[in-house]
Design an enzyme around this catalytic site. Structure first.
Site: not given
Length: 611
Positions: A263, A300
């Site tokens: 993330d 990400e």
């Protein structure tokens, strides 16, 4: 002292030797450390670099325990199981004893990944790993090759997206814990599905976060949206880095996970000579050498910086792929979506063409929203290093009302957007439910116990939508209703229009998997022609034995589009407007004319095979 061992976990409580619990804790500022379990209170021995250790035959798998740091009772920061939640005791768990039966499994080449992102708590009514298992055949029939599970690290309560985890090694108890995850991965592999796990290394959640009481896991050198940054380059950072490297290796080695999605790595602050991501990449390479298995690291990142996916020997961090939000943004604006908030930087079909050609929309141009030149050139980087989508948990759930595309776009436009993703040279990802035009929202939800934190979350959600200029109230993220409303409606599978959309997606995914020109991730084997006036694209893709031409009409009118010259005849391969997909009309099977009339909000795909 903890030393990285590729073959076994070396921090926390482990049973690497039969019958013996090996206990290792990093608490550099402590002067007294004990472990309490079953009425035993046993001191740990101080080692180098702030570690404390103990070997004992008294602690057994299943026993709950506490660490006592200078007389204060705390759970284990490397706990594998929190049976009573984030504020309760840790439970000893032997991660090595699962009876794996996936020995024949071999991970897919990354280019063959078709991702399906899902949230364990809302994917099924059960909200558990067992619930996911019951739907694996459904996903296989759909054509999915890899499920991507949103974070499972223990979070407060039973309702959370997963990005508030505070025990990175512990698998959420309400999902069925670590044994349930091992069973799910084993079942996936036996059915031919890869497993991607979403992990969070840029911050830890606020409630139940006891890390600061053990050592300098955070540094005030940098600020992040969540407060002080995780300490990857300040004093004490060697042990913090080891902690997260151990976490990566555990998911691959002990849970047989095939890939990690990390993330928001742009929020990882690390100015060490060797970035933590590069070191993780090197350690995973060592593990793969030992096990002979293949694992992928996907990030990400919103920096549009190819350094993250550039090999380490070329000066990069060596990640295998990255999410590409800008393809999504350009696609939605092209489809007629709003242009407020972060969409304000995107100008429709010209930007979508740019995304097809460059993966990033901004790859060295001036960004009005950022007020600076932004992004790097992607020339020479294969399409399999970029993951694209028309929906994901962020883009749906970060809308105030959590509306999916099914609530925002027509049935025909939904089909076109899905096809726009599948025909790209990038890796396609679906968000759970989109394949059947799911009508339930995906809202933001939490189940904190701290009243002040609950108040802050509610206030933060309202502030988040200030740029979107709406008078509506954001749903209460703490309310159980927000969670329950977000669960998929499996009862609609045999109802229209859901039934037809599901069949459409199956056909579309089958096209992606079996047509050589679409399977090809070589970005050089593609041309993109744009007509801004008619809001249309013509995309040509080719492989050694096949050429495809895709006509995409994002307008609400029929458009007469020129057919590229030099080819005598095209055969229709796919038609989103066909009545069998509840479309308005069927287009010709053969085109041998100079132009083609393309229906509104549709895609037509024609092919020619080489002799």
């Amino acid at each position: 002292m903890a030393e990285l061992n590729i073959n076994n976990r070396s921090i926390g409580v482990n049973f690497n030797n039969p019958g013996v619990a090996g206990i290792t804790l990093w608490a550099p500022e402590a002067h007294d450390v004990t472990i309490t379990f079953n009425n035993h209170v046993i001191p740990l021995v101080k080692e180098e670099h702030g570690y404390w250790s103990l070997n004992t035959e008294l602690l057994k798998p299943g026993d709950t325990y506490w660490f006592n740091i200078n007389g204060k009772q705390l759970p284990d920061p490397a706990s594998l199981l929190q049976p009573e939640g984030v504020h309760g005791p840790s439970a000893a768990f032997d991660v090595t004893t699962f009876n794996w039966t996936d020995g024949q499994w071999k991970n897919y080449p990354l280019a063959n990944y078709i991702f399906y992102e899902l949230h364990t708590g809302t994917f099924t009514s059960e909200g558990t790993f067992q619930g996911i298992e019951q739907q694996l055949d459904y996903l296989i029939e759909l054509g999915i090759t890899a499920i991507e599970i949103m974070p499972v690290a223990q979070f407060p309560g039973e309702r959370n997206w997963g990005y508030d985890g505070v025990f990175p090694f512990a698998v959420q108890n309400s999902y069925s814990g670590p044994r349930g995850l091992q069973q799910l991965v084993n079942s996936c592999h036996n059915k031919g599905l890869a497993v991607v796990l979403d992990v969070v290394y840029n911050h830890l959640g606020p409630e139940g976060n006891y890390f600061g009481q053990f050592g300098p896991y955070f540094t005030d050198k940098y600020n992040t949206p969540w407060g002080s940054a995780i300490n990857f380059d300040d004093a004490g950072s060697d042990e913090v880095r080891l902690y997260f490297i151990e976490n990566v290796l555990m998911w691959f080695r002990d849970f047989h996970v095939d890939a990690l999605r990390m993330d928001a790595v742009h929020a990882i602050k690390d100015f060490s000579p060797k970035h933590i991501l590069q070191e993780i990449n090197e350690r995973v390479a060592e593990l793969m050498q030992v096990t002979g298995k293949t694992h992928y690291l996907i990030v990400e990142c919103d920096l549009n910086n190819t350094r993250y996916i550039t090999p380490a020997d070329q000066g990069g961090f060596g990640m295998d792929a990255q999410w590409t939000d800008e393809f999504h943004h350009a696609l939605r604006v092209t489809a007629g979506g709003e242009k407020n908030g972060y969409y304000s930087d995107f100008n429709g079909i010209a930007d979508l063409a740019n995304a097809y050609q460059n993966a990033y929309v901004y790859h060295g141009q001036y960004s009005e929203q950022r007020q600076k030149t932004f992004g790097t050139d992607t020339d020479g980087i294969d399409g399999k290093r970029f993951v694209v989508f028309s929906q994901n948990h962020d883009q749906v759930g970060n809308r105030m009302l959590g509306e999916r595309s099914s609530q925002l776009f027509s049935f025909e436009m939904q089909k076109l957007m899905a096809a726009a993703v599948m025909i790209s040279p990038f890796l396609p990802m679906l968000f759970m439910g989109e394949e059947r035009s799911e009508s339930a929202p995906f809202l933001f939800f939490v189940s904190h116990t701290d009243k002040e934190l609950i108040k802050a979350v509610r206030k933060g959600r309202k502030a988040e939508f200030a740029d979107f200029h709406t008078s509506e109230e954001a749903p209460d993220p703490q309310a159980t209703e927000a969670f329950n409303r977000s669960k998929l409606n499996w009862g609609t599978l045999q109802q229209e229009p859901h039934k037809t959309m599901l069949q459409y997606y199956k056909a579309l995914i089958g096209l992606r998997k079996h047509q050589s020109a679409l399977k090809n991730t070589d970005r050089k084997n593609m041309t993109v022609a744009t007509d801004v006036v008619t809001n249309t694209l013509v995309i040509q893709r080719w492989a050694a034995e096949q050429q495809l031409i895709c006509f995409l009409n994002f307008s609400d009118q029929h458009q007469n589009i020129a057919v590229p010259s030099g080819v005598n005849q095209w055969q229709k391969l796919f038609d989103s407007a066909d009545p069998k997909w509840n479309g308005p009309t069927s287009s010709p099977q053969i085109i041998d004319t100079e132009t083609l009339m393309v229906p509104p909000e549709s895609i037509l795909i024609y092919t020619q095979y080489y002799a």
